[in-house]
Design an enzyme around this catalytic site. Sequence first.
Site, mmCIF file in Angstrom:
data_model
loop_
_atom_site.group_PDB
_atom_site.id
_atom_site.type_symbol
_atom_site.label_atom_id
_atom_site.label_comp_id
_atom_site.label_asym_id
_atom_site.label_seq_id
_atom_site.Cartn_x
_atom_site.Cartn_y
_atom_site.Cartn_z
ATOM 1 N N HIS A 355 0.792 -1.230 0.000
ATOM 2 C CA HIS A 355 0.000 0.000 0.000
ATOM 3 C C HIS A 355 0.820 1.272 0.000
ATOM 4 O O HIS A 355 0.254 2.369 -0.025
ATOM 5 C CB HIS A 355 -0.934 0.039 1.213
ATOM 6 C CG HIS A 355 -2.125 -0.848 1.085
ATOM 7 N ND1 HIS A 355 -3.298 -0.444 0.519
ATOM 8 C CD2 HIS A 355 -2.308 -2.133 1.431
ATOM 9 C CE1 HIS A 355 -4.167 -1.436 0.531
ATOM 10 N NE2 HIS A 355 -3.584 -2.478 1.084
ATOM 11 N N LYS A 548 -8.880 14.016 4.158
ATOM 12 C CA LYS A 548 -8.008 12.848 4.178
ATOM 13 C C LYS A 548 -7.154 12.943 5.427
ATOM 14 O O LYS A 548 -7.172 13.974 6.102
ATOM 15 C CB LYS A 548 -7.122 12.804 2.926
ATOM 16 C CG LYS A 548 -6.453 14.159 2.615
ATOM 17 C CD LYS A 548 -5.652 14.149 1.341
ATOM 18 C CE LYS A 548 -6.460 14.160 0.068
ATOM 19 N NZ LYS A 548 -6.500 12.896 -0.638
ATOM 20 N N ARG A 549 -6.404 11.886 5.775
ATOM 21 C CA ARG A 549 -5.491 11.991 6.893
ATOM 22 C C ARG A 549 -4.554 13.174 6.702
ATOM 23 O O ARG A 549 -4.228 13.547 5.570
ATOM 24 C CB ARG A 549 -4.677 10.699 7.033
ATOM 25 C CG ARG A 549 -5.438 9.567 7.672
ATOM 26 C CD ARG A 549 -5.914 9.904 9.075
ATOM 27 N NE ARG A 549 -4.813 9.861 10.009
ATOM 28 C CZ ARG A 549 -4.658 8.962 10.962
ATOM 29 N NH1 ARG A 549 -5.575 8.015 11.126
ATOM 30 N NH2 ARG A 549 -3.630 8.997 11.770
ATOM 31 N N LYS A 554 0.646 14.550 1.734
ATOM 32 C CA LYS A 554 -0.644 14.921 1.149
ATOM 33 C C LYS A 554 -0.762 16.435 0.958
ATOM 34 O O LYS A 554 -1.636 16.924 0.261
ATOM 35 C CB LYS A 554 -1.786 14.400 2.009
ATOM 36 C CG LYS A 554 -1.890 12.859 2.006
ATOM 37 C CD LYS A 554 -3.023 12.390 2.905
ATOM 38 C CE LYS A 554 -3.155 10.876 2.998
ATOM 39 N NZ LYS A 554 -3.898 10.275 1.860
ATOM 40 N N THR A 656 -8.286 6.893 -2.612
ATOM 41 C CA THR A 656 -9.645 6.470 -2.946
ATOM 42 C C THR A 656 -10.612 7.629 -2.730
ATOM 43 O O THR A 656 -11.681 7.662 -3.347
ATOM 44 C CB THR A 656 -10.100 5.264 -2.099
ATOM 45 O OG1 THR A 656 -9.843 5.548 -0.717
ATOM 46 C CG2 THR A 656 -9.376 3.991 -2.517
ATOM 47 N N LYS A 660 -14.103 8.806 -4.833
ATOM 48 C CA LYS A 660 -15.407 9.128 -4.251
ATOM 49 C C LYS A 660 -15.869 10.502 -4.709
ATOM 50 O O LYS A 660 -17.041 10.702 -5.061
ATOM 51 C CB LYS A 660 -15.330 9.137 -2.723
ATOM 52 C CG LYS A 660 -14.918 7.828 -2.085
ATOM 53 C CD LYS A 660 -14.566 8.067 -0.601
ATOM 54 C CE LYS A 660 -13.791 6.900 -0.020
ATOM 55 N NZ LYS A 660 -13.175 7.243 1.290
#
Length: 814
Positions: A355, A548-549, A554, A656, A660
């Site tokens: 992952h 998101k986290r 990110k 992901t 969405k």
Amino acid sequence: MPTVDAFRDSILRHLTSTLARYPAGATSHDWWVATSLAVRDEIHERLIATQSAHAAQNVRRLYYLSMEYLIGRLFEANLHATGLTEVAREALAELGVDYTRVLDAELDMGLGNGGLGRLAACFFDSLATLDYPAVGYGMYYEFGLFRQEFVDGHQVEQPDRWRVFGSPWEVMHGEYAQQIPLYGRVENVFDDRGHSTPRWVETKQILGLPHDIPIAGYGTRTVNLLRLWSSHAPDDFDLAAFNSGSYEEATRKKQAGESISKVLYPNDKTENGKALRLVQQYFFVACSLRDLIRRHFRDSRNGWANFADKVAIQLNDTHPAIAVVELMRLMLDEHRLGWDEAWGITTRSLSYTNHTLLPEALEKWGVPLFERLLPRHLQLIYEINHWLMQRCGEVWPHDHAKQRVCSLIEEGDEKMVRMANLAVVGSHTVNGVAALHTELLQKELFPELAALYPGKFQNKTNGITPRRWLLQCNPRLAAFITATLGHERWTRDLDQLRELEKLAHQPAVQREFMAIKRANKAELAEIIARDCDGLVVSPDALFDVQIKRLHEYKRQHLNLLHILALYRRLLQNPQLDIVPRVFVFAAKAAPGYDLAKNIIRAINLVAARINADERIGGKLKVAFLPNYRVSLAEKIIPAADLSEQISTAGKEASGTGNMKLALNGALTIGTLDGANVEILEEVGPDNIFIFGMSVEEVAELRARGYYPRGVYEADEELRAVVDWIGSDYFCPGEHGAFAPLHHSLLGGGDPFMVLPDFRPYSDAQQAVDRCYRDQAAWAAKAILNVARVGKFSSDRTIREYAEQIWRLPAAPLA
Ligand SMILES: *Cc1c(COP(=O)(O)O)cnc(C)c1O
């Protein structure tokens, strides 16, 4: 299927006979439990039918091993799956009970950190919907991911007591309890012919109890199981101490036994090497393997001879990688198989999903820790490694560098066991989770192992379930799609959404789409007012969403720098004509990740300033919603206009959240990273905003030598916003509150290359602004996003796994 009357009676019966409540005194929670139990009656009937058919036909099954399942709520999903949504609405209405209050009484099952755990949940929705026989094994944590609150902008963590009042979905099966050994030592026992066999002795025992959660397929009768283990001290463990009068000693041992499944580790993509984490991993793997072996021997007369024909075991990341060794140990030591046969069965059964490429996320455990907890396993790891080193020696004679990188043991001050190498060596197939990620996996992370095992690596691009992430979360858009297409087939075949393509340019369709988006935004605006201290936002603004986290890779801080740039432009020119925007954030930081928490505080304090500044005429609002979780995602995603997917290229394996949001008609602003690359391929370059450095450009810049100061000095606006956040302007009276963030971008070397992507990002945001002014053109692009992302259904992903990795036939009920 029950009628409204029958269902109403069932709710009332559960309320009175199961819960001992009378209707007038019942709370929303009581109604939620009673209604859930009424739905569960139907699901349990299907569960028994499914499980007995699978056992009778001795079907090949998937056993999915995952430390995390980020399920969220189950009530609505189970109503949709059983087709009881309307029946339940009407029954509750007849009882005078508000349906949405019942929904909101359910606490999320938050047994995961983020993407990885949510993927497992989407996969189980698809597995049941497509009639694949599957059992999901995991941990029944007493505390899921922490609840997040903000105090003066700081993240504060509170325990998530999701099951203090029990869960109506869970059934505990004491008859399938397992005893798991730990610690102890290995001794050699000699038989009467002088052969020695190793025996693991003087172990401590932990009791594992299985808690079953049914997962009902949509539009089919298949119901699969999640079987989640809780840990306990065995009865005889404390009895001795109890009898000798040492009550405190007995309770202490009982607590130690329960501690293993007490709490989910809240670190997403960082490994912290804690012993209890390795114990958790071994505990749930050992319980699960014993359970699946029991099931195999129950259904199959051929024992080990056809084990690998009937059993496919998937490792979700390296967290369950100890399964390679435990399965070997069970066969060698407890079932007396020979090495070659055991190794053949192991490698024909197991497959592994990687992952992440982030080095800090690759699991390693100190050899001394292993020796103490799992001494027999360490021996077996050395044996596997001996064989692996021999094979390296044959392929690359005299090349010790190749052996060193392939080895299961990392040499150094402290020797470490590399769980990723173990998982690769012990599996027949290794997969990445997006095309780009799988390519980098073979080229950058495991080039030697990929060469040693040609054909072992495959790609399986992630997906999301369209049931939860469109049908359930966005009822307005779902109803519009169903009415427009004239059928509901898209819920089980998402490629059907292509039909919408030809309507994307019809003005009436565009207006309808934008009206739906606006209604969803108005609903989110109410949640923002409730959860962000009364903050008022306009549903006519552009909703720009990053959820998101919180992680440096990110790059929520890139988003923040752009917000500061817009704010500054407005302060310097209050007449500046920009599209009004609401920036929506939601993100949890790992409790020990100080820089991530600093970024959260920075966003919160900048938000407070901007939201209170009357000079900018409400053109900017920043809403940081606390406690990001699945049920909150379900409310934000339908209201998003713009989806922020802005990770440093090469760092996000797939994502992901990006899928969405696109499925719900948000346009993506993103880098060429993870599955963004494939979203671009599907929706086309006119319907997405791509910016920033590619993986190759990131590598080139790093090779040349990247110095953030050069970029900073060359861009006046960038310099101003970086220094602004580093100053005390947003934290008056509190000197240097954001020095860590400021330092990470300059003196700290800007490891995620925020600064060089700032100007391209700002330019892409200006393109977004221009585009949004033409609402018809924007609507067309958004509709094309919905129409073209059918590929990202987890049904497609699961079919690929079933056909290309698991060789798993579907087994629909007759
Ligand atoms: C989908 C989802 C994630 C993953 O989001 P990414 O943007 O892919 O990191 C994390 N948490 C929750 C609650 C989700 O629903």
